[in-house]
Write a protein that holds these residues in place. Structure first.
Motif, PDB file in Angstrom:
ATOM      1  N   THR A 115       0.804  -1.227   0.000  1.00  0.00           N
ATOM      2  CA  THR A 115       0.000   0.000   0.000  1.00  0.00           C
ATOM      3  C   THR A 115       0.840   1.281   0.000  1.00  0.00           C
ATOM      4  O   THR A 115       0.579   2.185  -0.811  1.00  0.00           O
ATOM      5  CB  THR A 115      -0.987  -0.012   1.181  1.00  0.00           C
ATOM      6  N   PRO A 116       1.836   1.445   0.882  1.00  0.00           N
ATOM      7  CA  PRO A 116       2.645   2.668   0.807  1.00  0.00           C
ATOM      8  C   PRO A 116       3.380   2.820  -0.522  1.00  0.00           C
ATOM      9  O   PRO A 116       3.522   3.935  -1.035  1.00  0.00           O
ATOM     10  CB  PRO A 116       3.630   2.515   1.975  1.00  0.00           C
ATOM     11  N   LEU A 117       3.846   1.703  -1.084  1.00  0.00           N
ATOM     12  CA  LEU A 117       4.525   1.752  -2.384  1.00  0.00           C
ATOM     13  C   LEU A 117       3.578   2.221  -3.479  1.00  0.00           C
ATOM     14  O   LEU A 117       3.899   3.129  -4.262  1.00  0.00           O
ATOM     15  CB  LEU A 117       5.073   0.363  -2.746  1.00  0.00           C
ATOM     16  N   ILE A 118       2.404   1.602  -3.541  1.00  0.00           N
ATOM     17  CA  ILE A 118       1.437   1.974  -4.576  1.00  0.00           C
ATOM     18  C   ILE A 118       0.982   3.416  -4.389  1.00  0.00           C
ATOM     19  O   ILE A 118       0.863   4.184  -5.354  1.00  0.00           O
ATOM     20  CB  ILE A 118       0.239   1.008  -4.554  1.00  0.00           C
ATOM     21  N   GLY A 119       0.723   3.803  -3.153  1.00  0.00           N
ATOM     22  CA  GLY A 119       0.316   5.170  -2.877  1.00  0.00           C
ATOM     23  C   GLY A 119       1.356   6.184  -3.313  1.00  0.00           C
ATOM     24  O   GLY A 119       1.037   7.218  -3.924  1.00  0.00           O
ATOM     25  N   THR A 120       2.627   5.896  -3.017  1.00  0.00           N
ATOM     26  CA  THR A 120       3.717   6.804  -3.403  1.00  0.00           C
ATOM     27  C   THR A 120       3.820   6.920  -4.915  1.00  0.00           C
ATOM     28  O   THR A 120       4.005   8.021  -5.459  1.00  0.00           O
ATOM     29  CB  THR A 120       5.047   6.311  -2.816  1.00  0.00           C
ATOM     30  N   MET A 121       3.686   5.796  -5.622  1.00  0.00           N
ATOM     31  CA  MET A 121       3.770   5.830  -7.080  1.00  0.00           C
ATOM     32  C   MET A 121       2.578   6.565  -7.692  1.00  0.00           C
ATOM     33  O   MET A 121       2.731   7.312  -8.669  1.00  0.00           O
ATOM     34  CB  MET A 121       3.884   4.409  -7.626  1.00  0.00           C
ATOM     35  N   LEU A 122       1.390   6.378  -7.122  1.00  0.00           N
ATOM     36  CA  LEU A 122       0.217   7.106  -7.617  1.00  0.00           C
ATOM     37  C   LEU A 122       0.354   8.610  -7.380  1.00  0.00           C
ATOM     38  O   LEU A 122       0.003   9.419  -8.246  1.00  0.00           O
ATOM     39  CB  LEU A 122      -1.046   6.585  -6.939  1.00  0.00           C
ATOM     40  N   ALA A 123       0.864   8.969  -6.207  1.00  0.00           N
ATOM     41  CA  ALA A 123       1.050  10.391  -5.897  1.00  0.00           C
ATOM     42  C   ALA A 123       2.052  11.034  -6.850  1.00  0.00           C
ATOM     43  O   ALA A 123       1.890  12.185  -7.274  1.00  0.00           O
ATOM     44  CB  ALA A 123       1.503  10.555  -4.449  1.00  0.00           C
ATOM     45  N   GLN A 124       3.102  10.284  -7.216  1.00  0.00           N
ATOM     46  CA  GLN A 124       4.105  10.797  -8.150  1.00  0.00           C
ATOM     47  C   GLN A 124       3.541  10.882  -9.570  1.00  0.00           C
ATOM     48  O   GLN A 124       3.781  11.856 -10.292  1.00  0.00           O
ATOM     49  CB  GLN A 124       5.331   9.880  -8.128  1.00  0.00           C
ATOM     50  N   ARG A 125       2.771   9.863  -9.956  1.00  0.00           N
ATOM     51  CA  ARG A 125       2.236   9.813 -11.317  1.00  0.00           C
ATOM     52  C   ARG A 125       1.155  10.859 -11.525  1.00  0.00           C
ATOM     53  O   ARG A 125       1.073  11.488 -12.583  1.00  0.00           O
ATOM     54  CB  ARG A 125       1.673   8.410 -11.577  1.00  0.00           C
ATOM     55  N   PHE A 126       0.307  11.066 -10.520  1.00  0.00           N
ATOM     56  CA  PHE A 126      -0.800  12.019 -10.636  1.00  0.00           C
ATOM     57  C   PHE A 126      -0.596  13.174  -9.650  1.00  0.00           C
ATOM     58  O   PHE A 126      -1.388  13.372  -8.727  1.00  0.00           O
ATOM     59  CB  PHE A 126      -2.142  11.320 -10.361  1.00  0.00           C
ATOM     60  N   GLN A 127       0.473  13.883  -9.841  1.00  0.00           N
ATOM     61  CA  GLN A 127       0.824  14.957  -8.914  1.00  0.00           C
ATOM     62  C   GLN A 127      -0.288  16.003  -8.846  1.00  0.00           C
ATOM     63  O   GLN A 127      -0.785  16.464  -9.873  1.00  0.00           O
ATOM     64  CB  GLN A 127       2.137  15.608  -9.337  1.00  0.00           C
ATOM     65  N   GLY A 128      -0.644  16.348  -7.613  1.00  0.00           N
ATOM     66  CA  GLY A 128      -1.688  17.341  -7.409  1.00  0.00           C
ATOM     67  C   GLY A 128      -3.095  16.803  -7.518  1.00  0.00           C
ATOM     68  O   GLY A 128      -4.063  17.555  -7.369  1.00  0.00           O
ATOM     69  N   GLN A 129      -3.255  15.481  -7.768  1.00  0.00           N
ATOM     70  CA  GLN A 129      -4.578  14.870  -7.894  1.00  0.00           C
ATOM     71  C   GLN A 129      -4.740  13.790  -6.822  1.00  0.00           C
ATOM     72  O   GLN A 129      -3.931  12.877  -6.732  1.00  0.00           O
ATOM     73  CB  GLN A 129      -4.748  14.239  -9.282  1.00  0.00           C
ATOM     74  N   TRP A 130      -5.790  13.910  -6.039  1.00  0.00           N
ATOM     75  CA  TRP A 130      -5.991  12.939  -4.967  1.00  0.00           C
ATOM     76  C   TRP A 130      -7.025  11.875  -5.323  1.00  0.00           C
ATOM     77  O   TRP A 130      -7.110  10.844  -4.635  1.00  0.00           O
ATOM     78  CB  TRP A 130      -6.419  13.645  -3.682  1.00  0.00           C
TER      79      TRP A 130
END
Length: 443
Positions: A382-397
């Motif tokens: 979960t932390p890995l996937i969350g970090t990658m999603l945050a990087q890929r979709f910067q500024g989008q939650w």
């Protein structure tokens, strides 16, 4: 003269399970919190903070890789030799590994050997965690009075928020140091404190008798010869359903705590001390809400309560992110609490619900394999996937919220499937004793 002692054993076993798992979760959360705050900087130095954080969370995941195999090993030994012996061994392993992390040299001192040693100790933590959960749940539930097994099984689940509270207190104190002192030596103190907690936990667990249900099975000569292979052969379906059912309860905490620390400090520039203070309040709310959830489940039925909690949890990440993105402490607390109360409701009740799917002779193996399978596939990533999603979709939650909803949806499917399985098995008279006693509560 022994009767009063035995009548006190259910409460003593529940208290020991709670305190023991508090110590275990403190050790585990100490690593998770440090991974979000500092381990990337001192063990995986580099100019790219995203890469360092990702590497740090990768070592966090390494501890989960060992857990399914560990769950099998400790499940076999717990079903053959007893629950108490395994709980003493897992506590010793966890406390020793955590203390060792606090003594490690950094990358600046010995180079690549520093992260190698870190990963090794992290794997030992994972081995200990793989055997701890199942034993603690069974020591509490198998000592419990008939009809209250799910409620008593919720006590070791309370060790999660209690351990997190201790972790947050420890890191709140050391993060108040200036950055140079925190990176140099301050981060070590929460890990070194584990040695004291280890001694306390061992002393408490020595005072609890072995599970009476296990003792009866042993006296009757009904212990399984090869419990792991037998449970995989005869109970694979409930193992998979139980693993799915516990997804949001296991993975959700690492989303709202471990990943959220990294998210708000990296992408919202919220100070570390602010998010730790917010999570401290959230965790108090969680600790207070979990026994209420267990009590409510005992009133309306485990399956019905779990289905409701998982359904609500699907929708909670959207207001959570809206409130967190205001960057106001009160709003952050309200948003994360909304998600945590619902996912912890699942977590509080799921342990007792799972045990009813397995007979005593296979129970340690069955629930350990199920929970640790979920921990590896969902919680550890979960932390890995969350970090990658945050990087890929910067500024989008929204992608992050959808990921949280997916975890909840998996749990909902597992809960419904496991409830139906238990109903069908109960009709044929081949189910664990507590499920037979409360067939309506399971449906």
């Amino acid at each position: 003269m022994s009767h009063p002692v035995h009548t006190r054993q259910p409460v003593r076993a529940a208290a020991a399970a709670f305190i023991g798992t508090t110590v275990e979760f403190y050790d585990f959360y100490a690593y998770a919190t440090a991974a979000a705050l500092v381990l990337g900087e001192i063990f995986f130095p580099g100019t790219n903070r995203f890469a360092s954080t990702l590497a740090s969370f990768a070592t966090f995941f390494a501890g989960f890789v060992a857990r399914p195999l560990s769950g099998m090993v400790f499940g076999h030994l717990g079903d053959r030799l007893g629950r108490k012996k395994m709980l003493l061994l897992t506590m010793f392993l966890m406390g020793g590994a955590t203390t060792g992390i606090g003594l490690l040299p950094t990358y600046a001192s010995i180079g690549v050997w520093a992260p190698v040693m870190l990963v090794t100790l992290r794997i030992v933590q994972g081995i200990a965690a793989g055997g701890e959960w199942g034993g603690a749940v069974l020591m509490s539930s198998e000592h419990a009075p008939q009809g209250r097994k799910t409620f008593f099984a919720s006590f070791p689940q309370m060790g999660s928020p209690a351990g997190l509270l201790l972790t947050l207190i420890a890191f709140r104190l050391v993060t108040s140091l200036d950055h140079a002192s925190f990176v140099s030596w301050g981060w070590r103190l929460p890990f070194l404190a584990s040695f004291v907690l280890l001694l306390i936990g061992l002393a408490i667990r020595f005072g609890v008798e072995e599970s009476p249900e296990f003792e009866r099975a042993r006296a009757a000569g009904k212990l399984a010869v090869a419990p792991v292979s037998e449970v995989l052969r005869t109970h694979l379906r409930p193992i998979l359903l139980a693993a799915a059912a516990t997804t949001i309860g296991a993975a959700g905490f690492f989303f709202t705590n471990t990943f959220m620390i990294s998210y708000v400090t990296t992408w919202l520039s919220i100070p570390k001390t602010t998010i730790l203070d917010c999570l401290f309040v959230v965790t108090i709310i969680q600790l207070l809400s979990q026994p209420v959830s267990a009590w409510l489940a005992s009133r309306i039925g485990d399956a019905r309560f779990l289905t409701l909690a998982a359904s609500v949890s699907i929708f909670t990440p959207y207001p959570m992110f809206l409130l967190v993105n205001t960057q106001q402490p009160v709003a952050i607390i309200a948003g994360i609490s909304l998600a945590v109360v619902t996912l912890s409701a699942v977590y509080a009740v799921i342990a007792g619900f799972m045990t009813a799917a397995f007979p005593t002779r296979l129970r340690y193996s069955g629930i350990s394999i199920a929970y640790q399978l979920c921990a590896t596939v969902a919680a550890g990533t979960t932390p890995l996937i969350g970090t990658m999603l945050a990087q890929r979709f910067q500024g989008q939650w929204v992608p992050l919220a959808l990921f949280f909803s997916l975890l909840s949806l998996v749990s909902l499917g597992g809960i419904i499937g496991l409830a139906r399985y238990q109903q069908r098995v109960a009709l044929h008279g081949d189910v664990a004793p507590q499920a037979q006693a409360q067939p309506q509560a399971q449906g």
